[in-house]
Design a protein around this motif. Structure first.
Motif, short mmCIF file in Angstrom:
data_model
loop_
_atom_site.label_atom_id
_atom_site.label_comp_id
_atom_site.label_asym_id
_atom_site.label_seq_id
_atom_site.Cartn_x
_atom_site.Cartn_y
_atom_site.Cartn_z
N LYS A 187 6.96 -38.59 8.93
CA LYS A 187 6.03 -39.67 8.61
C LYS A 187 4.57 -39.22 8.53
N CYS A 188 3.83 -39.91 7.64
CA CYS A 188 2.41 -39.64 7.49
C CYS A 188 1.72 -40.92 7.04
N THR A 189 0.63 -41.27 7.70
CA THR A 189 -0.22 -42.36 7.24
C THR A 189 -1.63 -41.84 7.10
N TYR A 190 -2.42 -42.50 6.27
CA TYR A 190 -3.75 -41.98 5.97
C TYR A 190 -4.77 -43.10 5.96
N SER A 191 -6.03 -42.69 5.98
CA SER A 191 -7.14 -43.63 5.86
C SER A 191 -8.23 -42.99 5.02
N VAL A 192 -8.59 -43.65 3.91
CA VAL A 192 -9.67 -43.17 3.04
C VAL A 192 -10.47 -44.37 2.54
N SER A 193 -11.63 -44.09 1.97
CA SER A 193 -12.45 -45.17 1.43
C SER A 193 -12.01 -45.54 0.02
N GLY A 194 -11.68 -44.53 -0.77
CA GLY A 194 -11.28 -44.77 -2.14
C GLY A 194 -9.79 -44.55 -2.31
N ASN A 195 -9.42 -43.91 -3.38
CA ASN A 195 -8.03 -43.55 -3.59
C ASN A 195 -7.75 -42.18 -2.97
N PRO A 196 -6.53 -42.01 -2.45
CA PRO A 196 -6.26 -40.74 -1.76
C PRO A 196 -5.66 -39.68 -2.67
N TYR A 197 -5.98 -38.45 -2.36
CA TYR A 197 -5.23 -37.31 -2.86
C TYR A 197 -4.43 -36.82 -1.66
N LEU A 198 -3.11 -36.77 -1.78
CA LEU A 198 -2.24 -36.51 -0.63
C LEU A 198 -1.41 -35.25 -0.85
N PHE A 199 -1.22 -34.50 0.22
CA PHE A 199 -0.53 -33.22 0.15
C PHE A 199 0.40 -33.07 1.36
N TRP A 200 1.48 -32.31 1.15
CA TRP A 200 2.32 -31.83 2.25
C TRP A 200 2.38 -30.31 2.19
N TYR A 201 2.23 -29.70 3.39
CA TYR A 201 2.35 -28.26 3.54
C TYR A 201 3.37 -27.97 4.62
N VAL A 202 3.99 -26.79 4.54
CA VAL A 202 4.96 -26.36 5.55
C VAL A 202 4.50 -25.01 6.11
N GLN A 203 4.72 -24.84 7.40
CA GLN A 203 4.36 -23.59 8.05
C GLN A 203 5.56 -23.05 8.81
N TYR A 204 6.10 -21.94 8.33
CA TYR A 204 7.18 -21.27 9.03
C TYR A 204 6.59 -20.36 10.10
N PRO A 205 7.35 -20.01 11.14
CA PRO A 205 6.83 -19.16 12.21
C PRO A 205 6.22 -17.88 11.67
N ASN A 206 5.02 -17.57 12.13
CA ASN A 206 4.31 -16.34 11.76
C ASN A 206 4.08 -16.21 10.26
N ARG A 207 4.00 -17.35 9.59
CA ARG A 207 3.71 -17.34 8.15
C ARG A 207 2.54 -18.27 7.87
N GLY A 208 1.92 -18.08 6.72
CA GLY A 208 0.84 -18.97 6.30
C GLY A 208 1.38 -20.31 5.83
N LEU A 209 0.49 -21.29 5.74
CA LEU A 209 0.89 -22.59 5.22
C LEU A 209 1.26 -22.48 3.75
N GLN A 210 2.34 -23.19 3.38
CA GLN A 210 2.80 -23.18 2.00
C GLN A 210 2.78 -24.60 1.45
N PHE A 211 2.31 -24.74 0.24
CA PHE A 211 2.25 -26.02 -0.43
C PHE A 211 3.66 -26.51 -0.77
N LEU A 212 3.93 -27.80 -0.50
CA LEU A 212 5.21 -28.40 -0.84
C LEU A 212 5.09 -29.34 -2.05
N LEU A 213 4.16 -30.29 -1.95
CA LEU A 213 4.00 -31.26 -3.03
C LEU A 213 2.68 -32.01 -2.85
N LYS A 214 2.31 -32.73 -3.92
CA LYS A 214 1.07 -33.51 -3.85
C LYS A 214 1.20 -34.78 -4.68
N TYR A 215 0.39 -35.76 -4.28
CA TYR A 215 0.21 -36.98 -5.07
C TYR A 215 -1.26 -37.08 -5.43
#
Lengths: 114, 116
Positions: free
Chosen positions: B22-50
């Motif tokens: 789950k994820c909820t957000y708060s912004v003033s205008g319209n949101p740009y939303l992203f999900w990232y995943v982080q595996y152990p000892n690895r950098g964050l990886q992009f999953l998807l965006k709206y």
């Protein structure tokens, strides 16, 4: 290389010392970001570069922190008079399109201040 | 001000079952939303965006997320979980309002554990 490269991967220093962390972004990415991640927390924004200029440095916690990107590619994050509270993983990310483009992250530089 | 909340520190699911983070957000205008995943000892990886358009967004590794403006949510979903999906997942938001900056604000993360 193909991805964002950060050096060193690990840095242990003593309180009060000066530290430099380097980031080599993906070639052609004009947007570059520094984040800091503490244990159990999400990445915390520090500074954003568009080209050579710091377009947004609102996340830098105080004047001990400074970052440069003199030629619009490699960036260096500089921390003066380090404190134990500066211990964290410092993440660099680059993006082709600022704002709506996805960020490509390096594996981070883990800083430990003793 | 912009912010994002991930109400669950950890989500446990059996392999083959559907998962939701789950994820909820708060912004003033319209949101740009992203999900990232982080595996152990690895950098964050992009999953998807709206950014705009269809509320259902499909991303990497079979993940999808649904933008719900009325509930200010952007939950991450997958129909059938794999053990290899076990990782730390971060939701992030940026406000589209001019002069709100280019920084992505990240949630604190949700640890997903998929058991065989």
């Amino acid at each position: 290389g193909a991805g964002v490269s950060q050096t060193p991967s690990n840095k242990v220093t003593e309180k009060g010392k000066y530290v430099e962390l380097r980031c080599d972004p993906i070639s052609g990415h004009t947007a570059l970001y520094w984040y800091r991640q503490s244990l159990g927390q999400g990445p915390e924004f520090l500074i954003y570069f568009q080209g050579t200029g710091a377009a947004d440095d609102s996340g830098l916690p105080n004047d001990r922190f400074f970052a440069v990107r003199p030629e619009g590619s490699v960036s260096t994050l500089k921390i003066q008079r380090t404190e134990r509270g500066d211990s964290a993983v410092y993440l660099c990310a680059s993006s082709l399109i600022a704002g709506t483009g996805e960020l490509f992250f390096g594996e981070g530089s883990r800083l430990t201040v003793l | 001000a912009q912010s994002v909340a991930q109400p669950e520190d950890q989500v446990n699911v059996a392999e083959g079952n559907p998962l939701t983070v789950k994820c909820t957000y708060s912004v003033s205008g319209n949101p740009y939303l992203f999900w990232y995943v982080q595996y152990p000892n690895r950098g964050l990886q992009f999953l998807l965006k709206y950014i705009t358009g269809d509320n259902l967004v499909k991303g990497s590794y079979g993940f999808e997320a649904e933008f719900n403006k009325s509930q200010t949510s952007f939950h991450l979903k997958k129909p059938s979980a794999l053990v290899s999906d076990s990782a730390l997942y971060f939701c992030a938001v940026r406000d589209s309002v001019p002069n709100s900056g280019y920084a992505l604000n990240f949630g604190k993360g949700t640890s997903l554990l998929v058991t065989p």
